[in-house]
Design a protein around this motif. Structure first.
Motif, mmCIF file in Angstrom:
data_model
loop_
_atom_site.group_PDB
_atom_site.id
_atom_site.type_symbol
_atom_site.label_atom_id
_atom_site.label_comp_id
_atom_site.label_asym_id
_atom_site.label_seq_id
_atom_site.Cartn_x
_atom_site.Cartn_y
_atom_site.Cartn_z
ATOM 1 N N THR A 141 0.835 -1.208 0.000
ATOM 2 C CA THR A 141 0.000 0.000 0.000
ATOM 3 C C THR A 141 0.869 1.256 0.000
ATOM 4 O OG1 THR A 141 -1.780 -1.184 1.141
ATOM 5 C CG2 THR A 141 -1.854 1.216 1.226
ATOM 6 N N SER A 161 -6.692 2.815 2.067
ATOM 7 C CA SER A 161 -6.327 1.447 1.715
ATOM 8 C C SER A 161 -7.578 0.743 1.214
ATOM 9 C CB SER A 161 -5.774 0.700 2.921
ATOM 10 O OG SER A 161 -5.621 -0.662 2.589
ATOM 11 N N ASP A 196 -7.215 -4.209 -3.709
ATOM 12 C CA ASP A 196 -6.579 -5.133 -2.772
ATOM 13 C C ASP A 196 -7.421 -6.405 -2.777
ATOM 14 O OD1 ASP A 196 -5.765 -6.641 -0.592
ATOM 15 O OD2 ASP A 196 -5.287 -4.892 0.627
ATOM 16 N N GLU A 235 -2.894 -5.159 -5.263
ATOM 17 C CA GLU A 235 -2.285 -5.843 -4.118
ATOM 18 C C GLU A 235 -2.872 -7.250 -4.051
ATOM 19 O OE1 GLU A 235 -1.918 -3.507 -0.492
ATOM 20 O OE2 GLU A 235 -2.510 -1.701 -1.568
HETATM 21 MG MG LIG Z 1 -1.937 -3.106 1.984
#
Ligand SMILES: [Mg+2]
Ligand SMILES: Nc1ncnc2c1ncn2[C@@H]1O[C@H](COP(=O)(O)OP(=O)(O)O)[C@@H](O)[C@H]1O
Length: 153
Positions: free
Chosen positions: A39, A57, A84, A111
């Motif tokens: 991140t 995030s 993510d 991610e």
């Molecule tokens: Mg992260």
């Protein structure tokens, strides 16, 4: 290719270098365990693209979208998706959340890319694995063919 990132300033510079080279349809696949710095690097890239202010995030929402402003207001210079995929239980869930629609015409910062099935087969994928090294990090960079002329970091 291995790049030493001994501190947050080095991470910031690396993120900005990636941002300068980033094009629509690219993927930056960020691999590494919890706390590896995925991140942190994504935030540096997003700032390098011109975004001012907070970068939440996406670990809860899974996907955060950044669109260039219509006029001369400050903002990202190209459409961007920051995802993510940690919470996906199966790569098929990437289709269910509409990843292809999010990606259309945008660059993707991913991610936990393996949780979405991985992107390394795409020529526009820049694969980055982050590892803890002493106080800092090391990035192992594997460029897709579209990145071969862009990876003088
Ligand atoms: Mg992260
Ligand atoms: N190159 C670096 N050197 C030192 N600390 C770093 C570096 N990159 C990230 N960190 C620190 O590591 C911690 C975890 O980073 P984060 O980006 O949240 O990890 P991840 O998203 O991979 O779980 C943060 O406190 C961040 O400040």
């Amino acid at each position: 290719m291995k790049i030493a990132l001994p501190d947050l300033a080095a991470m910031e510079r690396f993120g900005r270098a990636i941002a300068d080279r980033l094009r629509p349809d690219d993927v930056v696949a960020l691999t590494g365990g919890l706390g590896a710095g995925k991140t942190t690097l994504a935030r540096a890239i997003i700032a390098g693209l011109g975004h001012e202010g907070e970068v939440p995030s996406p670990s809860f929402a899974i996907v955060e979208v950044y669109d260039p402003p219509l006029s001369g207001a400050p903002g990202v210079r190209l459409p961007l998706v920051h995802a993510d995929f940690y919470r996906l239980k199966d790569p098929s869930e990437a289709d269910e959340i509409g990843l292809d629609d999010y990606r259309y015409g945008a660059a993707l910062l991913a991610e936990w890319p393996d949780h979405a099935g991985g992107f390394a087969h795409e020529p526009g994928c820049l694969s980055i694995t982050l590892e803890v090294a002493d106080e800092g990090r090391i990035a192992i960079v594997e460029p897709g063919t579209d990145w071969r002329d862009r990876v003088s970091f």
